[in-house]
Design a protein around this motif. Structure first.
Motif, mmCIF file in Angstrom:
data_model
loop_
_atom_site.group_PDB
_atom_site.id
_atom_site.type_symbol
_atom_site.label_atom_id
_atom_site.label_comp_id
_atom_site.label_asym_id
_atom_site.label_seq_id
_atom_site.Cartn_x
_atom_site.Cartn_y
_atom_site.Cartn_z
ATOM 1 N N GLU A 45 0.860 -1.180 0.000
ATOM 2 C CA GLU A 45 0.000 0.000 0.000
ATOM 3 C C GLU A 45 0.893 1.225 0.000
ATOM 4 O O GLU A 45 1.814 1.321 0.807
ATOM 5 N N ALA A 46 0.635 2.143 -0.914
ATOM 6 C CA ALA A 46 1.378 3.390 -0.991
ATOM 7 C C ALA A 46 0.425 4.543 -0.720
ATOM 8 O O ALA A 46 -0.736 4.510 -1.131
ATOM 9 N N PHE A 47 0.927 5.542 -0.038
ATOM 10 C CA PHE A 47 0.145 6.726 0.298
ATOM 11 C C PHE A 47 0.871 7.944 -0.254
ATOM 12 O O PHE A 47 2.033 8.185 0.082
ATOM 13 N N LEU A 48 0.190 8.685 -1.134
ATOM 14 C CA LEU A 48 0.784 9.828 -1.812
ATOM 15 C C LEU A 48 -0.023 11.084 -1.518
ATOM 16 O O LEU A 48 -1.245 11.021 -1.349
ATOM 17 N N SER A 49 0.649 12.208 -1.490
ATOM 18 C CA SER A 49 -0.042 13.479 -1.276
ATOM 19 C C SER A 49 -0.652 13.977 -2.585
ATOM 20 O O SER A 49 -0.290 13.525 -3.668
ATOM 21 N N VAL A 50 -1.599 14.895 -2.454
ATOM 22 C CA VAL A 50 -2.199 15.551 -3.618
ATOM 23 C C VAL A 50 -2.091 17.041 -3.379
ATOM 24 O O VAL A 50 -2.590 17.527 -2.361
ATOM 25 N N PRO A 51 -1.438 17.789 -4.263
ATOM 26 C CA PRO A 51 -0.687 17.321 -5.422
ATOM 27 C C PRO A 51 0.527 16.535 -4.969
ATOM 28 O O PRO A 51 1.020 16.725 -3.856
ATOM 29 N N PRO A 52 1.026 15.656 -5.826
ATOM 30 C CA PRO A 52 2.130 14.793 -5.414
ATOM 31 C C PRO A 52 3.431 15.570 -5.245
ATOM 32 O O PRO A 52 3.724 16.486 -6.006
ATOM 33 N N CYS A 53 4.183 15.192 -4.224
ATOM 34 C CA CYS A 53 5.523 15.752 -4.047
ATOM 35 C C CYS A 53 6.488 14.943 -4.918
ATOM 36 O O CYS A 53 6.119 13.919 -5.491
ATOM 37 N N SER A 54 7.719 15.378 -4.996
ATOM 38 C CA SER A 54 8.681 14.657 -5.838
ATOM 39 C C SER A 54 8.883 13.227 -5.355
ATOM 40 O O SER A 54 9.007 12.309 -6.157
ATOM 41 N N GLY A 55 8.872 13.010 -4.035
ATOM 42 C CA GLY A 55 9.012 11.649 -3.510
ATOM 43 C C GLY A 55 7.848 10.762 -3.906
ATOM 44 O O GLY A 55 8.015 9.577 -4.174
ATOM 45 N N GLY A 56 6.657 11.325 -3.944
ATOM 46 C CA GLY A 56 5.484 10.562 -4.353
ATOM 47 C C GLY A 56 5.539 10.168 -5.813
ATOM 48 O O GLY A 56 5.147 9.063 -6.193
#
Length: 87
Positions: free
Chosen positions: A7-18
């Motif tokens: 499971e991956a959790f990404l921010s919105v808008p995505p950061c460079s790590g995401g």
């Protein structure tokens, strides 16, 4: 052998790590195919709160490995999959 969940959790808008994590998981999916089940969560979700994820990007491999706040490298994800019995 059952699939290992990722499971991956990404921010919105995505950061460079995401963005890097998304690309990394695409490669993991190609490499391990049916051995992994990848779910990507974007933005605030109930699952994020349920697991008490405090920083993104974050990745959970099986029930054993949690990495929060940084994008792991490929070797780290593969090592986590080994810990979960994929190899």
């Amino acid at each position: 052998m059952s699939k290992v969940s990722i499971e991956a959790f990404l921010s919105v808008p995505p950061c460079s790590g995401g963005i890097v994590l998304s690309r990394l998981l695409e490669g993991i999916q190609r490499e391990f195919g049916e051995k992994v089940a990848i779910t990507i969560h974007r933005g605030p979700t109930p699952r994020l709160e349920e697991l008490k994820i405090s920083a993104t990007p974050a990745i959970i491999v099986g029930d054993l490995v949690r990495i929060m706040g940084v994008c792991p490298d490929r070797e780290t994800v593969v090592a986590a999959l080994r810990e979960c019995g994929i190899m």
